[in-house]
Every structure is written in C-alpha cells, then in structure tokens.
Design a protein around this motif. Structure first.
Motif, PDB file in Angstrom:
ATOM      1  N   ILE A 104      38.228  -2.003  26.375  1.00  0.00           N
ATOM      2  CA  ILE A 104      36.928  -2.578  25.995  1.00  0.00           C
ATOM      3  C   ILE A 104      36.874  -4.065  26.331  1.00  0.00           C
ATOM      4  CG2 ILE A 104      35.421  -3.083  24.036  1.00  0.00           C
ATOM      5  CD1 ILE A 104      36.485  -0.455  22.779  1.00  0.00           C
ATOM      6  N   LEU A 105      37.952  -4.784  26.051  1.00  0.00           N
ATOM      7  CA  LEU A 105      37.963  -6.205  26.386  1.00  0.00           C
ATOM      8  C   LEU A 105      37.818  -6.408  27.892  1.00  0.00           C
ATOM      9  CD1 LEU A 105      40.788  -7.573  24.035  1.00  0.00           C
ATOM     10  CD2 LEU A 105      38.318  -7.818  23.760  1.00  0.00           C
ATOM     11  N   THR A 106      38.478  -5.558  28.671  1.00  0.00           N
ATOM     12  CA  THR A 106      38.364  -5.662  30.124  1.00  0.00           C
ATOM     13  C   THR A 106      36.948  -5.366  30.587  1.00  0.00           C
ATOM     14  OG1 THR A 106      40.686  -5.020  30.400  1.00  0.00           O
ATOM     15  CG2 THR A 106      39.250  -4.780  32.314  1.00  0.00           C
ATOM     16  N   LYS A 107      36.339  -4.335  30.022  1.00  0.00           N
ATOM     17  CA  LYS A 107      34.981  -3.959  30.415  1.00  0.00           C
ATOM     18  C   LYS A 107      33.968  -5.037  30.048  1.00  0.00           C
ATOM     19  CE  LYS A 107      31.348  -0.569  29.438  1.00  0.00           C
ATOM     20  NZ  LYS A 107      30.973   0.636  28.636  1.00  0.00           N
ATOM     21  N   GLU A 108      34.077  -5.591  28.835  1.00  0.00           N
ATOM     22  CA  GLU A 108      33.044  -6.500  28.341  1.00  0.00           C
ATOM     23  C   GLU A 108      33.305  -7.960  28.696  1.00  0.00           C
ATOM     24  OE1 GLU A 108      30.312  -5.441  27.022  1.00  0.00           O
ATOM     25  OE2 GLU A 108      30.926  -3.335  26.939  1.00  0.00           O
ATOM     26  N   LEU A 109      34.567  -8.352  28.814  1.00  0.00           N
ATOM     27  CA  LEU A 109      34.879  -9.774  29.016  1.00  0.00           C
ATOM     28  C   LEU A 109      35.664 -10.039  30.298  1.00  0.00           C
ATOM     29  CD1 LEU A 109      35.934 -10.725  25.356  1.00  0.00           C
ATOM     30  CD2 LEU A 109      33.707 -11.055  26.453  1.00  0.00           C
ATOM     31  N   GLY A 110      36.170  -8.998  30.936  1.00  0.00           N
ATOM     32  CA  GLY A 110      36.950  -9.190  32.145  1.00  0.00           C
ATOM     33  C   GLY A 110      36.139  -9.861  33.247  1.00  0.00           C
ATOM     34  N   GLY A 111      36.696 -10.872  33.856  1.00  0.00           N
ATOM     35  CA  GLY A 111      36.029 -11.564  34.940  1.00  0.00           C
ATOM     36  C   GLY A 111      34.968 -12.547  34.529  1.00  0.00           C
ATOM     37  N   THR A 112      34.757 -12.714  33.217  1.00  0.00           N
ATOM     38  CA  THR A 112      33.703 -13.633  32.757  1.00  0.00           C
ATOM     39  C   THR A 112      34.209 -15.050  32.556  1.00  0.00           C
ATOM     40  OG1 THR A 112      34.137 -13.191  30.408  1.00  0.00           O
ATOM     41  CG2 THR A 112      32.599 -11.709  31.539  1.00  0.00           C
ATOM     42  N   ILE A 142      35.818  -3.612  18.191  1.00  0.00           N
ATOM     43  CA  ILE A 142      36.161  -4.429  19.361  1.00  0.00           C
ATOM     44  C   ILE A 142      34.928  -4.680  20.221  1.00  0.00           C
ATOM     45  CG2 ILE A 142      37.580  -4.580  21.432  1.00  0.00           C
ATOM     46  CD1 ILE A 142      39.085  -4.898  18.782  1.00  0.00           C
ATOM     47  N   THR A 143      34.073  -3.679  20.371  1.00  0.00           N
ATOM     48  CA  THR A 143      32.827  -3.895  21.109  1.00  0.00           C
ATOM     49  C   THR A 143      31.975  -4.960  20.421  1.00  0.00           C
ATOM     50  OG1 THR A 143      32.847  -1.595  21.891  1.00  0.00           O
ATOM     51  CG2 THR A 143      30.760  -2.782  22.023  1.00  0.00           C
ATOM     52  N   GLY A 144      31.893  -4.884  19.093  1.00  0.00           N
ATOM     53  CA  GLY A 144      31.153  -5.904  18.355  1.00  0.00           C
ATOM     54  C   GLY A 144      31.773  -7.276  18.485  1.00  0.00           C
ATOM     55  N   LEU A 145      33.104  -7.315  18.497  1.00  0.00           N
ATOM     56  CA  LEU A 145      33.783  -8.597  18.663  1.00  0.00           C
ATOM     57  C   LEU A 145      33.454  -9.220  20.015  1.00  0.00           C
ATOM     58  CD1 LEU A 145      35.875 -10.770  17.916  1.00  0.00           C
ATOM     59  CD2 LEU A 145      37.666  -9.196  18.701  1.00  0.00           C
ATOM     60  N   THR A 146      33.401  -8.414  21.060  1.00  0.00           N
ATOM     61  CA  THR A 146      33.067  -8.972  22.376  1.00  0.00           C
ATOM     62  C   THR A 146      31.654  -9.529  22.403  1.00  0.00           C
ATOM     63  OG1 THR A 146      32.277  -6.853  23.295  1.00  0.00           O
ATOM     64  CG2 THR A 146      34.636  -7.336  23.498  1.00  0.00           C
ATOM     65  N   VAL A 147      30.752  -8.917  21.652  1.00  0.00           N
ATOM     66  CA  VAL A 147      29.389  -9.457  21.550  1.00  0.00           C
ATOM     67  C   VAL A 147      29.427 -10.856  20.927  1.00  0.00           C
ATOM     68  CG1 VAL A 147      27.139  -9.183  20.417  1.00  0.00           C
ATOM     69  CG2 VAL A 147      28.274  -7.203  21.454  1.00  0.00           C
ATOM     70  N   CYS A 148      30.225 -11.000  19.877  1.00  0.00           N
ATOM     71  CA  CYS A 148      30.343 -12.302  19.214  1.00  0.00           C
ATOM     72  C   CYS A 148      30.952 -13.344  20.151  1.00  0.00           C
ATOM     73  CB  CYS A 148      31.193 -12.172  17.946  1.00  0.00           C
ATOM     74  SG  CYS A 148      30.504 -11.047  16.705  1.00  0.00           S
ATOM     75  N   VAL A 149      31.967 -12.952  20.924  1.00  0.00           N
ATOM     76  CA  VAL A 149      32.579 -13.878  21.871  1.00  0.00           C
ATOM     77  C   VAL A 149      31.559 -14.315  22.908  1.00  0.00           C
ATOM     78  CG1 VAL A 149      34.321 -14.120  23.683  1.00  0.00           C
ATOM     79  CG2 VAL A 149      34.910 -12.961  21.548  1.00  0.00           C
ATOM     80  N   ARG A 150      30.802 -13.368  23.461  1.00  0.00           N
ATOM     81  CA  ARG A 150      29.805 -13.723  24.477  1.00  0.00           C
ATOM     82  C   ARG A 150      28.733 -14.648  23.911  1.00  0.00           C
ATOM     83  NH1 ARG A 150      26.647 -10.008  26.127  1.00  0.00           N
ATOM     84  NH2 ARG A 150      27.289  -8.225  24.857  1.00  0.00           N
ATOM     85  N   LEU A 151      28.292 -14.372  22.682  1.00  0.00           N
ATOM     86  CA  LEU A 151      27.245 -15.197  22.084  1.00  0.00           C
ATOM     87  C   LEU A 151      27.732 -16.621  21.852  1.00  0.00           C
ATOM     88  CD1 LEU A 151      24.462 -15.549  20.795  1.00  0.00           C
ATOM     89  CD2 LEU A 151      25.455 -14.746  18.628  1.00  0.00           C
ATOM     90  N   VAL A 152      28.873 -16.758  21.209  1.00  0.00           N
ATOM     91  CA  VAL A 152      29.381 -18.100  20.891  1.00  0.00           C
ATOM     92  C   VAL A 152      29.700 -18.872  22.169  1.00  0.00           C
ATOM     93  CG1 VAL A 152      31.265 -19.377  19.805  1.00  0.00           C
ATOM     94  CG2 VAL A 152      30.250 -17.399  18.632  1.00  0.00           C
ATOM     95  N   ALA A 153      30.335 -18.205  23.120  1.00  0.00           N
ATOM     96  CA  ALA A 153      30.733 -18.896  24.354  1.00  0.00           C
ATOM     97  C   ALA A 153      29.534 -19.317  25.184  1.00  0.00           C
ATOM     98  CB  ALA A 153      31.658 -18.003  25.168  1.00  0.00           C
TER      99      ALA A 153
END
Length: 669
Positions: A319-327, A398-409
């Motif tokens: 999930i981390l790779t799918k949502e945050l990989g390469g960002t 974990i999917t929800g956590l990636t949303v939070c990371v994307r929003l804050v970042a």
C-alpha cells in the motif's frame, strides 16, 4: 491550477472522505494478534506434572535461577550458556528495570562505587529506538544521548568516541536483531566493536535486549555474532547484560523472561534478586518446556507466527508503494523480521500526520516516541505496528495513513515556494544478513542542476558517506587557522548548513536543537522571499533574521533546561568549540543558546560588513575570560540574545584597519 495545488485539493477531498468513515483502528503497540495467541492455546492444559526433570516440586518456593530445562532450551537461541542464564517471570522489561535499580543501589562487578554515587549517569540511545527503554532512563534521571542507526547497527564511530572520552557514559541500549522500529540487524563487525571498544567507565554495560531473536518473517534469517563470547575474548567478560522473553512467542502476559551475562554478573544479579523474590513461577516455566519441547519445536512454532503476520507486513509495503512510491513524500523499511515498520515523512510533518490520523480514527504511536524524551528533532519518523489488527483493518489503516501523509506534505509544499523537481530513487541496504530493504523516494535535483545550497539542501536530512566531526566542521569550513577570521563568503555559509544538518543526530541534544532552530529561522525567512538571481543569492539577510535566530536560541536553551531540570552543560562542554583563554559558557540554560549563536555567526552574515558586525556581536557574547567568571564566584550568566544587545564591541579588524571587525582566537580544547 498548478499540479501541486491540484494534489493538495485531491488530498483534502480524500481526507474528508476518510474522516466521514468514522474508523476506529489502532496501530499503536506491537502486540500479538488474537490468532497468534491462539497458537499457544495448548499450554492451557499443561503442565502434565508438577515435577521438574531433577525432581523439583514446581509448586513450591525455591530455585531462584529458574528451571534447568527451560534455561537449556533457550540458551542457544539467546547465545548464553545455560549456567549463565536466569529464567524469571513474564517480563524482560521488568528485568531491565531491576538491573538499572540494582546498578544504582549496589556496586556492579568492576565498579568502584554505586551508580547512584556517581553523579550524572549517561546512556547512549540508538535512534530510532524503543520508547520503553527511554522511559526507564527518564524514570531514574539517566541522561540520554542519541546515536544514529546505520544499516549495520548504531554508528560505531560515534559510540566508540563517546564511551572512550567520558566516564559518565555507563550504558547503551541495543535491540540487536530486527531492531525496534527500523528492523536493522547488527552486523558481525558492529557486535565485535561493541565487545572490544575501550571505555572510560570500567563498569560500562551493554543492555542487549534481544527481544526478536527468533522472530523471523522470511526463510532468510538474520544471524548475530555471539556478544558474550566476543566480550570474553576481548577481556571484557562483564560488559554485556542479555535480555529476552517468550512474550511474543507464546502468551504475551504469561511468558518467561531471561537474563544472561558473565558468571560474575549473574551472581551479582541473583544476590540482589534474592532480597526481592524467593523464586519464579516454575509451573509456567515447566509448561513452556512441555509445549515447545526443543529448539526445533520453537522454530516450528515461530514459522506459524510468520505465516500469520508476514501477509500484514507485505500489505503495508504494497500500500505504501502504491500510494506514496515515487512521490518523494516518504520512505519506509521492509524488514525481514521483528514487529515494526519505520516510516519517514518529510521533515517537520510527523506530528501533524499522526494528529490527522487520530482525527480520522487511526491511532498511531505518538510522533517522537522513537527518540529520547519523546523528541524527534527532525519530526519525521512514525512507527507502524502491523501485527495486532486483522488484515482488512490494517489495509484500511495504512491506506488512511497515506492520505494523511499526502495531505500534510502537499499542504506544507504549497505553503512555500516550489523547489527543484524531484526524482525517486530506491535505496537498498544490507542488515547484517537480515535482508532489510528501505524504500526511499527522496527529493533530488535533476542531473546537472545546482540547487541553492543554503535553501534547498537543508530541507532534506539524508545520510552521507562521510560524517564531519561536529566540533571542527564550522572552523574548518570558515578557514579558522590563526589569529583572525577571513571574510565569510556565502558558499562557506551554505556548506556549513549542508555538512552539519544531515548529521544532526550525532550532536548532543542541546546542540542539535540549536542547529535545527537556527536553520529553521533562516529557512522561514527564505521561504517568504522571491528567488534571487544567481549572482545575488548570497545577498545580505536583514537584521531581523539574526534577531530571530537569537530569540529561538534563547527559547530552545531554556526549554531544554526546563525539560531536563539539570542541564547537559557538563556533558556538552567537551565538544563545543572553545577559544583559548576563555570560559565556555558554563551556565546550564545557556549551552543550547550558545551553540546556536556559534552557528548563527556562520549562517546569518553573508556580506563582509554584516559578517564583521554580526560576529562581533555573537562572539562578544560567547568569549568571556575565565578570570572574570571566577572573580564573581559563579559561572557566567546565559548570553543575551543578539536582538537585546545594546552595542557592538570594537574589535581588531582582520585587515588591520580600525572598525567593527572581529578577532577570533585560535580554536583550542
């Protein structure tokens, strides 16, 4: 609409949808799941007898060292001879607690006196690390000094230097296999250096918390060098205290804990323990022996654990790779064992990410828990504990956590001027044979581009192959070699920032906070400014920046003093650059501020005139004759922040002309 703005708005919509779901998910602690505990249900009908192999009636008092058969069962697994292993109650943490108390109140082998009679006691703490280790130190007033972790364990160059030069350093915390939370396993060379290193304290101890000795996730098992054997080989037989338990093997609340060490240390521990207990729960030890049987039985049982939890670790990575990989927004570990994944978000974002997750119903370990005093200086590390929730809940969390990371970042990125384009780069690192892989998607400038060093490069705190010594990097970069200081050029300022910040965790806490404060103040100012042309990028910054650094320095110094209650001045002073013939700011609350002001001298002035003026102000506060301090009968007071200075002292101009220059004494010890 820019692409970054669009990403932020999409992240905001995703987060609103996440909050509306009303989740209640918990990833706070590394606990076995109910299905894992079910694996040990067969223990409930055991033991089949109350008699041990030697005829001991396990229902009665006695046998303080624990049953021989359980010590023999775990001796090889923990790399401790059975005769030097003690089997106790259910908690290895309780044994660590007692070991510290025993050391404070009785003389450990090789010591001249009790730790309680030593004054300040210092422990080295590899970071990121285990919060309960740090809590024990805080409970007993033990000063903690951070040591950065590498792919092979703690940075041994730092460890060896600190233990060799300071007799107050009495211990180091180590989780040597599948470390909490990074998943790193110590290399053979790291273990050897720990066993062989020279220490100023004859009673220095390694607290070797081998909590995950048999907790493999794959068929590729990390192997550790034998610490006790190496300590004995190098003439330091009493150096290591080894801890372990079955808490994540059988039943977390009803396991067996172990303490192992040299014969002298075991006798010392038992002598102290005899005042506290008449014997452990031998019935529980006996049922563990009957249930697990032998080393192969233990291995088979742990394979069943891995079958249950490996899919969860795989889901986190997927999930981390799918949502945050390469960002470029995060990096994380993919461990080969243990109980945790370590997630790094952009600097300054971890607390906000955890807060956003909590508001959305996803409970995480508090940001900062991976560092002493709950303070992650970079505010970027988040510990993920995947084992307890079921797979579906974990994937949601974990999917929800990636949303939070994307929003804050993305919110953070939109609040500042865009930097260079980013590119993703994977980073693979060995972990003592443990197969650790770290996914890194860090911001890097495009090939051939040269970012503005004093602005872009301090935004990312990455590892580097060569680590400068904190006490000499600034003088070396600035060229301090004689009686005067040369003109400060902008490139010198930029290189000082670039060289020091990536290695901030090698600094002691006060100086690290000061460095971050100084850089933060300059960054905050730069972010509000338009991008200057290349030829003007080192133009003089306004006086308000210098004042801002001074105010932050003063606040950070006072904060550190308040939190610690007894400042780290004595420990800090050994590495602070010091001018010959001057005192080194002995006031406790002043040391953090002092270090910031030293750095500020190099960071703030970028023109010749401003450089002379600012350094005169700053070094005028820093250098105070020792005779003057002694004449008043106490340490010099804390320095006044630059914004409160009324005048600039006249000094000798480096060029020999009169005016507000600054004379810099030769740097000495």
């Amino acid at each position: 609409m820019t692409e970054l703005t669009a990403q932020r708005e999409q992240a905001a919509r995703d987060y609103d949808a996440l909050v509306r779901r009303g989740l209640k998910l918990d990833l706070t602690r590394g606990k076995p799941s109910p299905r894992q505990l079910d694996l040990s249900d067969g223990m409930n009908a055991l033991p089949s007898t109350h008699l041990a192999a030697d005829g001991t009636d396990c229902r009665n008092y006695g046998n303080l060292q624990g049953l021989t058969e359980i010590r023999e069962l775990f001796a090889g697994l923990l790399q401790v001879p059975a005769a030097q292993l003690l089997a106790g109650g259910n908690s290895s943490l309780a044994m660590m607690h007692d070991t510290i108390v025993f050391s404070l109140l009785s003389v450990v082998p090789g010591a001249a006196r009790r730790w309680a009679d030593e004054g300040e006691i210092v422990f080295l703490c590899p970071v990121p690390g285990y919060d309960r280790h740090f809590a024990l130190c805080e409970r007993f007033g033990i000063t903690m000094v951070q040591v950065p972790m590498t792919a092979e364990g703690p940075d041994m160059d730092v460890v060896e230097r600190l233990v060799a030069e300071d007799p107050r350093v009495k211990g180091i915390w180590c989780v040597p296999k599948y470390s909490n939370p990074s998943g790193v396993s110590y290399s053979d060379e790291t273990v050897r250096r720990l066993a062989a290193m020279t220490t100023a304290a004859p009673d220095f101890r390694i607290f070797w918390d081998n909590a995950y000795a048999i907790h493999h996730l794959t068929d590729e098992h990390a192997e550790l060098a034998d610490l006790l054997a190496l300590c004995e080989e190098h003439g330091n037989a009493d150096r290591a205290f080894v801890f372990g338990s079955t808490s994540k093997v059988t039943l977390a609340g009803s396991g067996v804990a172990f303490f192992g060490s040299s014969p002298a240390n075991v006798a010392w521990y038992l002598a102290n323990l005899s005042k506290q207990s008449i014997g452990p729960d031998k019935i529980n030890q006996l049922r563990h022996v009957e249930f697990l049987r032998d080393a192969e039985g233990v291995a088979a049982h742990m394979r069943r654990h891995a079958e249950l939890i490996w899919p969860k670790f795989e889901a986190v990575d997927r999930i981390l790779t799918k949502e945050l990989g390469g960002t470029g927004l995060a990096s994380w570990t993919a461990p080969a064992g243990g109980y945790f994944v370590s997630l790094d978000v952009p600097e300054g974002c971890a607390k906000e990410v955890v807060a956003k997750a909590k508001a959305a119903g996803i409970a995480l370990t508090p940001a900062g828990a991976t560092h002493p005093y709950g303070d992650d200086p970079a505010d970027r590390t988040i510990r993920i504990a995947p084992t307890y929730p079921d797979l579906e809940e974990l994937e949601e969390a974990i999917t929800g956590l990636t949303v939070c990371v994307r929003l804050v970042a993305t919110e953070r990125s939109c609040s500042r001027r865009p930097e260079h384009p980013t590119a993703a780069r994977p980073r693979h690192s060995g972990a003592g044979g443990g197969g650790r892989v770290e996914r890194a998607n860090e911001a890097v400038p495009p090939s051939g581009a040269r970012p503005r060093p004093a602005r872009a490069e301090w935004m990312s705190l990455g590892a580097a192959s060569a680590v400068p010594e904190a006490e000499d990097v600034l003088p070396r970069l600035a060229g301090v070699e004689g009686e005067t200081h040369p003109r400060l050029e902008g490139d010198v300022v930029a290189r000082a920032v670039v060289e020091l910040l990536p290695h901030q965790q090698r600094l002691l806490p006060g100086r690290r906070l000061g460095l971050v404060a100084a850089a933060g103040a300059l960054r905050a100012h730069d972010e509000q400014q338009p991008e200057p042309p290349e030829e003007a990028r080192h133009a003089e910054r306004p006086q308000q920046v210098h004042e801002q650094v001074g105010v932050l320095a003063h606040r950070q110094g006072q904060r550190q003093h308040d939190v610690r209650e007894r400042g780290e001045a004595e420990h800090d002073v050994a590495l602070v650059p010091r001018a010959r013939g001057t005192s080194c700011l002995a006031g406790k609350e002043s040391h953090t501020a002092s270090w910031v002001l030293v750095i500020a001298c190099f960071l703030v002035p970028t023109s010749e005139a401003a450089g002379r003026s600012t350094m005169a102000r700053s070094f005028g506060m820093l250098a105070r004759p020792e005779a003057e301090a002694r004449s008043v009968g106490h340490d010099p007071p804390a320095p006044t922040p630059p914004c409160q200075q009324g005048r600039t002292p006249d000094r000798t101009d480096p060029s020999g002309q009169s005016g507000p220059g600054v004379r810099i004494p030769q740097i000495g010890s």
